[in-house]
Design a protein around this motif. Structure first.
Motif, mmCIF file in Angstrom:
data_model
loop_
_atom_site.group_PDB
_atom_site.id
_atom_site.type_symbol
_atom_site.label_atom_id
_atom_site.label_comp_id
_atom_site.label_asym_id
_atom_site.label_seq_id
_atom_site.Cartn_x
_atom_site.Cartn_y
_atom_site.Cartn_z
ATOM 1 N N LYS A 149 -44.781 39.217 5.565
ATOM 2 C CA LYS A 149 -44.347 40.701 5.022
ATOM 3 C C LYS A 149 -44.331 41.326 6.314
ATOM 4 O O LYS A 149 -43.917 42.439 6.283
ATOM 5 C CB LYS A 149 -45.424 41.170 3.798
ATOM 6 C CG LYS A 149 -44.774 40.536 2.584
ATOM 7 C CD LYS A 149 -45.751 41.154 1.469
ATOM 8 C CE LYS A 149 -45.290 40.512 0.032
ATOM 9 N NZ LYS A 149 -46.254 40.797 -1.121
ATOM 10 N N ASN B 156 -51.800 47.661 13.157
ATOM 11 C CA ASN B 156 -51.755 46.084 13.601
ATOM 12 C C ASN B 156 -52.139 45.145 12.309
ATOM 13 O O ASN B 156 -51.466 44.277 11.951
ATOM 14 C CB ASN B 156 -51.901 45.697 14.874
ATOM 15 C CG ASN B 156 -51.170 44.340 15.321
ATOM 16 O OD1 ASN B 156 -50.154 44.080 15.090
ATOM 17 N ND2 ASN B 156 -52.351 43.513 15.944
ATOM 18 N N GLN C 17 -41.837 37.599 17.965
ATOM 19 C CA GLN C 17 -42.430 38.201 16.781
ATOM 20 C C GLN C 17 -41.669 39.717 16.583
ATOM 21 O O GLN C 17 -41.879 40.171 15.467
ATOM 22 C CB GLN C 17 -43.895 38.351 16.762
ATOM 23 C CG GLN C 17 -44.406 39.417 17.800
ATOM 24 C CD GLN C 17 -46.081 39.813 18.180
ATOM 25 O OE1 GLN C 17 -46.606 38.767 17.372
ATOM 26 N NE2 GLN C 17 -46.298 40.611 18.927
ATOM 27 N N ARG D 192 -57.208 33.484 5.226
ATOM 28 C CA ARG D 192 -56.182 32.781 4.688
ATOM 29 C C ARG D 192 -55.250 32.240 5.825
ATOM 30 O O ARG D 192 -54.653 31.155 5.726
ATOM 31 C CB ARG D 192 -55.052 34.094 3.956
ATOM 32 C CG ARG D 192 -53.800 33.783 3.545
ATOM 33 C CD ARG D 192 -53.603 33.243 2.171
ATOM 34 N NE ARG D 192 -52.122 33.054 1.966
ATOM 35 C CZ ARG D 192 -51.510 33.594 1.499
ATOM 36 N NH1 ARG D 192 -51.694 34.739 1.180
ATOM 37 N NH2 ARG D 192 -50.108 33.141 1.255
ATOM 38 N N ASN E 287 -54.005 46.536 9.465
ATOM 39 C CA ASN E 287 -54.465 47.598 8.350
ATOM 40 C C ASN E 287 -56.074 47.525 7.973
ATOM 41 O O ASN E 287 -56.636 47.412 7.133
ATOM 42 C CB ASN E 287 -53.679 46.944 6.910
ATOM 43 C CG ASN E 287 -53.777 47.798 5.872
ATOM 44 O OD1 ASN E 287 -53.907 49.237 5.962
ATOM 45 N ND2 ASN E 287 -53.587 47.281 4.445
ATOM 46 N N ARG F 235 -44.620 32.909 20.141
ATOM 47 C CA ARG F 235 -45.115 33.758 19.157
ATOM 48 C C ARG F 235 -44.940 35.157 19.549
ATOM 49 O O ARG F 235 -44.018 35.894 19.190
ATOM 50 C CB ARG F 235 -46.799 33.411 19.371
ATOM 51 C CG ARG F 235 -47.673 34.137 18.334
ATOM 52 C CD ARG F 235 -47.788 35.585 18.651
ATOM 53 N NE ARG F 235 -48.773 35.722 19.668
ATOM 54 C CZ ARG F 235 -48.895 37.000 20.325
ATOM 55 N NH1 ARG F 235 -48.363 37.924 19.498
ATOM 56 N NH2 ARG F 235 -49.752 37.197 21.338
ATOM 57 N N SER G 42 -56.582 44.250 21.968
ATOM 58 C CA SER G 42 -55.159 44.662 22.349
ATOM 59 C C SER G 42 -55.835 46.074 22.912
ATOM 60 O O SER G 42 -56.604 46.764 22.655
ATOM 61 C CB SER G 42 -54.306 44.805 21.379
ATOM 62 O OG SER G 42 -53.717 43.678 21.231
ATOM 63 N N THR H 34 -51.217 45.906 26.070
ATOM 64 C CA THR H 34 -50.214 45.794 24.822
ATOM 65 C C THR H 34 -49.036 46.526 25.121
ATOM 66 O O THR H 34 -47.825 45.981 24.911
ATOM 67 C CB THR H 34 -50.798 46.263 23.684
ATOM 68 O OG1 THR H 34 -52.137 45.681 23.343
ATOM 69 C CG2 THR H 34 -49.988 45.760 22.390
HETATM 70 P P1 HMG Z 1 -52.817 43.537 4.373
HETATM 71 O O1 HMG Z 1 -51.460 43.995 3.719
HETATM 72 O O2 HMG Z 1 -53.750 44.714 4.571
HETATM 73 O O3 HMG Z 1 -53.662 42.264 3.687
HETATM 74 O O4 HMG Z 1 -52.366 42.851 5.775
HETATM 75 P P2 HMG Z 1 -53.705 41.703 2.201
HETATM 76 O O5 HMG Z 1 -54.881 40.868 2.140
HETATM 77 O O6 HMG Z 1 -53.554 43.047 1.070
HETATM 78 O O7 HMG Z 1 -52.184 40.911 1.857
HETATM 79 C C1 HMG Z 1 -50.989 41.705 1.629
HETATM 80 C C2 HMG Z 1 -50.016 40.067 1.498
HETATM 81 O O8 HMG Z 1 -50.135 39.302 2.613
HETATM 82 C C3 HMG Z 1 -50.550 39.471 0.234
HETATM 83 O O9 HMG Z 1 -49.496 38.947 -0.475
HETATM 84 C C4 HMG Z 1 -51.601 38.403 0.710
HETATM 85 O O10 HMG Z 1 -51.640 37.195 0.238
HETATM 86 C C5 HMG Z 1 -50.560 38.161 2.347
HETATM 87 P P3 HMG Z 1 -48.938 39.455 -1.823
HETATM 88 O O11 HMG Z 1 -50.092 39.536 -2.791
HETATM 89 O O12 HMG Z 1 -48.608 40.689 -1.568
HETATM 90 O O13 HMG Z 1 -47.626 38.601 -2.045
HETATM 91 N N1 HMG Z 1 -51.534 37.682 3.447
HETATM 92 C C6 HMG Z 1 -50.897 36.525 4.010
HETATM 93 N N2 HMG Z 1 -49.861 35.745 3.893
HETATM 94 C C7 HMG Z 1 -50.022 34.789 5.064
HETATM 95 N N3 HMG Z 1 -50.868 34.542 5.911
HETATM 96 C C8 HMG Z 1 -51.872 35.333 5.664
HETATM 97 C C9 HMG Z 1 -52.048 36.321 5.073
HETATM 98 N N4 HMG Z 1 -52.826 37.329 4.785
HETATM 99 C C10 HMG Z 1 -52.532 38.078 3.807
HETATM 100 N N5 HMG Z 1 -52.750 35.248 7.010
HETATM 101 C C11 HMG Z 1 -52.839 41.579 7.505
HETATM 102 C C12 HMG Z 1 -53.398 42.450 6.793
HETATM 103 C C13 HMG Z 1 -53.971 41.004 8.494
HETATM 104 C C14 HMG Z 1 -52.486 40.142 6.598
HETATM 105 C C15 HMG Z 1 -51.709 42.073 8.090
HETATM 106 O O14 HMG Z 1 -52.062 43.212 8.400
HETATM 107 C C16 HMG Z 1 -50.914 41.087 9.087
HETATM 108 O O15 HMG Z 1 -50.442 39.877 8.854
HETATM 109 N N6 HMG Z 1 -50.874 41.566 10.189
HETATM 110 C C17 HMG Z 1 -50.296 40.749 11.514
HETATM 111 C C18 HMG Z 1 -49.740 41.556 12.431
HETATM 112 C C19 HMG Z 1 -49.267 40.937 13.558
HETATM 113 O O16 HMG Z 1 -49.248 39.525 13.585
HETATM 114 N N7 HMG Z 1 -49.268 41.529 14.642
HETATM 115 C C20 HMG Z 1 -48.660 41.009 15.923
HETATM 116 C C21 HMG Z 1 -49.785 39.986 16.495
HETATM 117 S S1 HMG Z 1 -51.140 40.923 17.443
HETATM 118 C C22 HMG Z 1 -50.240 41.181 19.121
HETATM 119 O O17 HMG Z 1 -49.041 40.861 19.259
HETATM 120 C C23 HMG Z 1 -51.170 41.828 20.312
HETATM 121 C C24 HMG Z 1 -51.249 40.485 21.365
HETATM 122 O O18 HMG Z 1 -50.035 39.947 21.649
HETATM 123 C C25 HMG Z 1 -52.126 40.989 22.560
HETATM 124 C C26 HMG Z 1 -51.640 42.275 23.028
HETATM 125 O O19 HMG Z 1 -50.469 42.280 23.516
HETATM 126 O O20 HMG Z 1 -52.215 43.126 23.190
HETATM 127 C C27 HMG Z 1 -51.987 39.186 20.645
#
Ligand code: HMG
Ligand code: MG
Length: 329
Positions: free
Chosen positions: A72, A144, A37, A105, A146, A33, A175, A211
């Motif tokens: 996305k 991260n 990523q 979701r 939104n 993961r 984070s 992070t």
């Molecule tokens: P958004 O754009 O505000 O959300 O993103 P939205 O609700 O407007 O949705 C946008 C689009 O994404 C829509 O699709 C939704 O259906 C879809 P469209 O209508 O445009 O075709 N969507 C999804 N699709 C699949 N699975 C879902 C999902 N949710 C919405 N769950 C959101 C908000 C949270 C979804 C977005 O910001 C996101 O996915 N962020 C993830 C970022 C990420 O993964 N970052 C890395 C992990 S954190 C990290 O690495 C830190 C960690 O390692 C610890 C550390 O090191 O500190 C854990």
């Protein structure tokens, strides 16, 4: 069970005695993961499955397999469902598989994978744990996910409730526990306040993320102490695992020293990535790329050096690390 009740384990004789006898450290492998990523190249699903198979053989306690986030935002992990389908039949007994989930979701995605694995392979739960993630800094939370920190917590409430209803454990990441690439320095109180809110929501495990790898032993000590206070004695969760985990990135080469400090303070659970892969894409700035996680072999060496043990097979981990490193161009 370790008791951290009291102001700190160092000041709590019963807690300290328990810590002294508890030498087993829990390892969560995050290479599939966190390791993949942020890579510009998207790794093919069957090669990710090869990595998971190699990690299965290492006897780590847990593997964080993928994320059910928006493709996305993180196209690199858009194949979570397909990856779980490929590895489902080979999950070792007693192994914990987990996945990141940012919203309802995402939880539906994880539950669909479990339903499929139950139907196809008779597996009660392929994904045992989901991880929700927020931050101690508003800047990082917005970049991260939104969403403000408060908005992420509002999203988590129904996710945690439903996950528990399905018998899944819930990890809560925070984070930027030391420094945020956008907001700068973070205080231990900021981290503690988010930790308390996550604990109020009912998470089973708190995971503190440095992070961008900014921590030193001096800066991480007060953060861990603050969070231990917020845990009010809950050193072990209902599943019998440590409640507090540390997730270190190794940008400036201080991760091992921080592990040593954390072990001294009573932390018995760490994340790491085979081959030191990783980094969070939304932690990168225009001029610097987010650094890798502490490598699992380095973490295991540090733990052994400090006189602690893990269940991990070192030869198998060396082999898995080679596979992890080979995934990247
Ligand atoms: P958004 O754009 O505000 O959300 O993103 P939205 O609700 O407007 O949705 C946008 C689009 O994404 C829509 O699709 C939704 O259906 C879809 P469209 O209508 O445009 O075709 N969507 C999804 N699709 C699949 N699975 C879902 C999902 N949710 C919405 N769950 C959101 C908000 C949270 C979804 C977005 O910001 C996101 O996915 N962020 C993830 C970022 C990420 O993964 N970052 C890395 C992990 S954190 C990290 O690495 C830190 C960690 O390692 C610890 C550390 O090191 O500190 C854990
Ligand atoms: Mg990370």
């Amino acid at each position: 069970m370790i008791s951290w009740r009291g102001s700190s384990p160092k000041n709590n004789r019963a807690g300290l005695l328990s810590l002294l006898v508890n030498t087993q450290v829990r390892i969560t492998e995050v290479a599939p993961r966190d390791g993949l990523q942020a890579e510009t190249a998207i790794v093919a699903t069957d090669r990710k499955a090869d990595l998971v198979r190699a990690l299965n053989a290492t006897r780590v306690d847990e593997i964080e397999i993928s994320s059910f986030v928006s493709p996305k935002w993180i196209p690199q992990l858009g194949d979570a469902k397909e990856l779980f389908a490929l590895i489902a039949a080979e999950k070792p007994a007693g192994m914990i598989y987990s996945a990141l989930v940012p919203n309802e979701r995402g939880l539906q995605g994880a539950l669909a994978v479990n339903a499929h694995a139950r139907q196809e392979h008779g597996i009660e739960r392929l994904i045992d744990k989901i991880s929700v993630f927020t931050a101690a800094s508003e800047g990082f939370s917005l970049k991260n996910t939104n969403a403000t920190i408060e908005e992420t917590l509002l999203r988590f409430a129904p996710v945690i409730e439903q996950a528990h209803h399905q018998g899944l454990m819930v990890r809560g990441y925070i984070s930027c526990i030391i420094q945020c690439p956008f907001d700068g320095g973070i205080s231990p109180i900021q981290v503690g306040d988010v930790a308390s809110k996550l604990l109020d929501l009912g998470i089973d495990e708190l995971d503190l993320g440095d992070t961008i790898g900014a921590a030193t032993p001096e800066t991480i000590e007060p953060v861990i102490m603050e969070v231990i206070d917020r845990l009010q004695g809950d050193a072990t969760n209902p599943f019998g695992d440590p409640t507090l985990t540390l997730h270190l990135h190794d940008t400036f080469g201080h991760a091992s020293e921080c592990v040593k400090m954390a072990l001294d303070l009573g932390v018995r659970s760490f994340d790491s990535a085979a081959g030191g892969l990783g980094g969070c894409p939304y932690a990168s700035t225009e001029t610097s790329r987010a650094p890798g996680n502490i490598s699992t072999l380095q973490l295991l060496n540090t733990i052994a050096e400090m006189g602690y043990t893990t269940k991990v097979d070192l030869d198998a981990m060396a082999a898995a690390s080679k596979i992890a490193s080979g995934l990247l161009p």
